[in-house]
Design an enzyme around this catalytic site. Sequence first.
Site, PDB file in Angstrom:
ATOM      1  N   GLU A 152      -3.264  -9.660   3.709  1.00  0.00           N
ATOM      2  CA  GLU A 152      -4.060  -9.424   4.917  1.00  0.00           C
ATOM      3  C   GLU A 152      -5.136 -10.482   5.136  1.00  0.00           C
ATOM      4  O   GLU A 152      -5.468 -10.829   6.267  1.00  0.00           O
ATOM      5  CB  GLU A 152      -4.721  -8.032   4.859  1.00  0.00           C
ATOM      6  CG  GLU A 152      -3.747  -6.864   5.006  1.00  0.00           C
ATOM      7  CD  GLU A 152      -3.126  -6.419   3.694  1.00  0.00           C
ATOM      8  OE1 GLU A 152      -3.217  -7.169   2.690  1.00  0.00           O
ATOM      9  OE2 GLU A 152      -2.539  -5.320   3.660  1.00  0.00           O
ATOM     10  N   GLU A 180       0.828  -1.213   0.000  1.00  0.00           N
ATOM     11  CA  GLU A 180       0.000   0.000   0.000  1.00  0.00           C
ATOM     12  C   GLU A 180       0.861   1.262   0.000  1.00  0.00           C
ATOM     13  O   GLU A 180       0.513   2.269  -0.615  1.00  0.00           O
ATOM     14  CB  GLU A 180      -0.945  -0.029   1.210  1.00  0.00           C
ATOM     15  CG  GLU A 180      -1.960  -1.166   1.062  1.00  0.00           C
ATOM     16  CD  GLU A 180      -2.761  -1.406   2.330  1.00  0.00           C
ATOM     17  OE1 GLU A 180      -2.152  -1.684   3.379  1.00  0.00           O
ATOM     18  OE2 GLU A 180      -4.002  -1.324   2.270  1.00  0.00           O
TER      19      GLU A 180
HETATM   20  C1  3H9 Z   1      -1.049  -5.110   7.041  1.00  0.00           C
HETATM   21  O1  3H9 Z   1      -0.077  -4.714   6.481  1.00  0.00           O
HETATM   22  C2  3H9 Z   1      -2.305  -4.327   7.200  1.00  0.00           C
HETATM   23  C3  3H9 Z   1      -2.363  -3.099   6.330  1.00  0.00           C
HETATM   24  O2  3H9 Z   1      -3.137  -3.371   5.185  1.00  0.00           O
HETATM   25  C4  3H9 Z   1      -3.069  -1.954   6.981  1.00  0.00           C
HETATM   26  C5  3H9 Z   1      -2.705  -1.539   8.320  1.00  0.00           C
HETATM   27  C6  3H9 Z   1      -3.423  -0.334   8.786  1.00  0.00           C
HETATM   28  N1  3H9 Z   1       4.830  -7.581  11.573  1.00  0.00           N
HETATM   29  O3  3H9 Z   1       8.460 -14.860   8.047  1.00  0.00           O
HETATM   30  P1  3H9 Z   1       9.823 -14.685   8.545  1.00  0.00           P
HETATM   31  C7  3H9 Z   1       8.548 -11.143  11.847  1.00  0.00           C
HETATM   32  S1  3H9 Z   1      -1.098  -6.620   7.796  1.00  0.00           S
HETATM   33  C8  3H9 Z   1       5.532  -8.006  12.633  1.00  0.00           C
HETATM   34  O4  3H9 Z   1      10.467 -15.823   9.234  1.00  0.00           O
HETATM   35  P2  3H9 Z   1      10.921 -14.534   5.889  1.00  0.00           P
HETATM   36  C9  3H9 Z   1       8.246 -12.611  12.039  1.00  0.00           C
HETATM   37  O5  3H9 Z   1       7.339 -12.810  13.087  1.00  0.00           O
HETATM   38  C10 3H9 Z   1       0.516  -7.274   7.554  1.00  0.00           C
HETATM   39  N2  3H9 Z   1       6.476  -8.981  12.564  1.00  0.00           N
HETATM   40  O6  3H9 Z   1      10.821 -14.139   7.425  1.00  0.00           O
HETATM   41  C11 3H9 Z   1       9.622 -13.140  12.342  1.00  0.00           C
HETATM   42  O7  3H9 Z   1       9.912 -12.831  13.690  1.00  0.00           O
HETATM   43  P3  3H9 Z   1      10.828 -13.794  14.571  1.00  0.00           P
HETATM   44  C12 3H9 Z   1       0.638  -7.802   6.211  1.00  0.00           C
HETATM   45  C13 3H9 Z   1       6.706  -9.525  11.361  1.00  0.00           C
HETATM   46  O8  3H9 Z   1      12.117 -13.860   5.369  1.00  0.00           O
HETATM   47  C14 3H9 Z   1      10.531 -12.284  11.481  1.00  0.00           C
HETATM   48  O9  3H9 Z   1       9.793 -11.112  11.173  1.00  0.00           O
HETATM   49  N3  3H9 Z   1       1.906  -8.431   6.058  1.00  0.00           N
HETATM   50  C15 3H9 Z   1       6.011  -9.128  10.218  1.00  0.00           C
HETATM   51  O10 3H9 Z   1      10.742 -15.995   5.733  1.00  0.00           O
HETATM   52  C16 3H9 Z   1      10.938 -12.955  10.191  1.00  0.00           C
HETATM   53  O11 3H9 Z   1       9.783 -13.432   9.529  1.00  0.00           O
HETATM   54  C17 3H9 Z   1       2.044  -9.765   6.171  1.00  0.00           C
HETATM   55  O12 3H9 Z   1       1.131 -10.507   6.429  1.00  0.00           O
HETATM   56  C18 3H9 Z   1       5.036  -8.111  10.342  1.00  0.00           C
HETATM   57  N4  3H9 Z   1       4.328  -7.659   9.287  1.00  0.00           N
HETATM   58  O13 3H9 Z   1       9.644 -13.876   5.223  1.00  0.00           O
HETATM   59  C19 3H9 Z   1       3.437 -10.228   5.897  1.00  0.00           C
HETATM   60  N5  3H9 Z   1       6.451  -9.853   9.168  1.00  0.00           N
HETATM   61  O14 3H9 Z   1      12.156 -13.841  13.861  1.00  0.00           O
HETATM   62  C20 3H9 Z   1       3.869 -11.199   6.876  1.00  0.00           C
HETATM   63  C21 3H9 Z   1       7.399 -10.666   9.645  1.00  0.00           C
HETATM   64  O15 3H9 Z   1      10.858 -13.149  15.891  1.00  0.00           O
HETATM   65  N6  3H9 Z   1       5.248 -11.529   6.704  1.00  0.00           N
HETATM   66  N7  3H9 Z   1       7.568 -10.475  10.964  1.00  0.00           N
HETATM   67  O16 3H9 Z   1      10.138 -15.135  14.559  1.00  0.00           O
HETATM   68  C22 3H9 Z   1       5.691 -12.453   5.795  1.00  0.00           C
HETATM   69  O17 3H9 Z   1       4.961 -12.985   4.978  1.00  0.00           O
HETATM   70  C23 3H9 Z   1       7.128 -12.813   5.858  1.00  0.00           C
HETATM   71  O18 3H9 Z   1       7.588 -12.478   7.133  1.00  0.00           O
HETATM   72  C24 3H9 Z   1       8.044 -12.117   4.819  1.00  0.00           C
HETATM   73  C25 3H9 Z   1       9.513 -12.496   5.141  1.00  0.00           C
HETATM   74  C26 3H9 Z   1       7.683 -12.630   3.422  1.00  0.00           C
HETATM   75  C27 3H9 Z   1       7.913 -10.617   4.887  1.00  0.00           C
END
Ligand code: 3H9
Length: 694
Positions: A122, A102
């Site tokens: 999301e 976004e």
């Molecule tokens: C959103 O954006 C809503 C908006 O539309 C509007 C808002 C108003 N937040 O997955 P990994 C942490 S909703 C906090 O192993 P990779 C994760 O817990 C959000 N923490 O890495 C982990 O922590 P730990 C939409 C996060 O390289 C560490 O980072 N976004 C977040 O395999 C490493 O993560 C998503 O749903 C976060 N957003 O993959 C994306 N993201 O090391 C969710 C990650 O302590 N994220 N962490 O266990 C992913 O899909 C993957 O993390 C990503 C990297 C592809 C980014």
Amino acid sequence: MVELELHGAVAVVALDNPPVNALSVAVRQGLADALGKAASDDTVKAIVLVGQGRCFCGGADIREFGKPRKAPFLSDVINTIEACEKPVVAAIHGTAIGGGCELALGCHYRIGDTSARFGQPEIKLGLLPGAGGSQRLPRLIGIGPALEIILSGDYLGAQEGKALGFFDAIVEGDPTQEAVRFAEGLLAAGKGPRPSRHMKIEKAGAEKIFAAARAKAAKRARGLIAPERCIAVVESALTLSVDEGLALERKYFDELVVSDQSKAQRHLFFAERQARKIPGVPADTPTRPVRKAAVIGCGTMGRGIAMSLANGGIPVTVLDRDRETLDAGLSAIRDTYAGSVSRGSLSQADMNSRLARIDGTADYADIGDTDLVIEAVFEDMALKKQVFATLDEVCKPGAILATNTSTLDVDEIAAATARPGDVIGTHFFSPANVMKLMENVRGKKTAPEVIATVMKLTKDIGKVGALVGVCDGFVGNRMLYAYTRQANFLLEEGALPHEVDKAIYDFGLPMGPFAMGDLAGLDVGYAVRQHRRKTSPSNERYSPIADRIVEMGRHGQKTGAGWYRYEDGSRKAIPDPAIEKLIAGVSGELGIPRRKISSQEILERCLYPLINEGAKILTEGIAIRASDIDVIWVHGYGFPRGRGGPMFHADLIGPDRVYKAMCEFHEQHGDMLRPAPLLEDLAKSGKKFADYAS
Ligand code: 3H9
């Protein structure tokens, strides 16, 4: 958190919040400050937005959800970017997802390098894009593709993004430098801001697109509220102004973020990541390279496991006793891939490259140099021991020897080798090429390095893993047994198979225990029960109904009859009066009066003993934490994501409520339904399974 650097007339604003540049309040504030400075600096003519580290931005900080919102809000920051009078270019490497996507949509131009991926995941958190994605994405790339991205939660790559018009350019080399050059090019050409909100939305064919999306969501996302909200808010882009659409998006987002369904799915997001953390196996534990693998056994499981490895890029040799069996297995693998190609879920080129990674042999000497062997032969201890003794002879030192057993003692299997430290369980779920879960089983002597390697491999091949200890049935099947047992007793007490199945289906599982039994084949469970009765006779209550059905030659769908009957070529379960008569007969024989059993009672009687077994498993240390059990049940058994897994569900309704019901069951049915001590402790102390650490 956010840095500002001048490159001539171009200001580069960099997000710097490892590991994924999540948009926490500090980052939002940093962004607002940096953009404010760049906007008011007369020497700055254009702005580039980049992410430091492994990606552009992983979206909003999920840990902030459910807490009071703090300004500046992401949607306001993005609106400010869009309104900036100087052109703003997003330079994307790695992922730009959720709020990160976004943010890029708020910029006036987007360039990506070849690693760039974007998406709105999301929905996988029970949410919708809450910072403008529902309004800007359809304007930029069209309603159809936008809806598909928002409803699937999947990511698209650089080239797809370019074709759709999300990216203005895909560059080789450093994206920041390329973006600065791109911005200079804009200035030289006299091009200014180009806000997505001013783009005209294409309305042609919209009605059909939304109807198709609704039909798909009803089928694929049964019981979930977020998909309908996603569709409705994108639909609003056709009739409302951008600002009205943004207001509606905010309203729905605020409703969803406090819903139990979103809480459950956020719980699972962290649970899946937490499950990779193993006490005693620190993150820096060395792992062994897995460049080549072998699978022993070319049956249904062996084939699925071989495909999972090949899909993950690992060359794999399948071993079976003779060429004929192998050829049949390899041809079944080819057919499975061809089915995916004809359904459009796999490209022909991908099918070819995956198939090229799989070969077969009947000779153990051919797998001597593989890094990992996964045994998937028939579930028989003597046979497995024989296989492991042979592997011990032929495999190179350091090879990981894994067993795909679903119930047998991994320590006993490991003892058939002189290297028990290299032996581990990797319990896949059928169909293994589809199901995400790997229940990895640590033996008493399994080396930390072997555990670390297998947990890493699990992620590398796109699966979700949880590490468990050795016990009969491990975590998943042991809990499953506690549940199906009660389902069988409910039949004796007055319920019918379709009533039990309906209660479970309505709760959200893909099917109830009897439909599942018919699908899996009733003869398998029969063989296990007969073996158990011989090896460990017990005086516990035992329902004879399932055995009698198998003894009638009804083995489930494959014989056209089981708990239900099936018409030729159909998988539709039809309640069968013959079975209802058999059940009523058994109640009579046992002297159990039949009564009407409500769907609520069915649900509690099936699910609470399952949770109770989970509590025992936790106390015994077989599962590391309650959330690992949730991961296992959601990814291995289809427990509804929107309920977060059985232990999260228990926490949500209250362990005291589960305990109270278990006490009543215990009183009515005796020892088999005695509440677990941990459940009692939690109920009495007001704590939750999430608080429990063994
Ligand atoms: C959103 O954006 C809503 C908006 O539309 C509007 C808002 C108003 N937040 O997955 P990994 C942490 S909703 C906090 O192993 P990779 C994760 O817990 C959000 N923490 O890495 C982990 O922590 P730990 C939409 C996060 O390289 C560490 O980072 N976004 C977040 O395999 C490493 O993560 C998503 O749903 C976060 N957003 O993959 C994306 N993201 O090391 C969710 C990650 O302590 N994220 N962490 O266990 C992913 O899909 C993957 O993390 C990503 C990297 C592809 C980014």
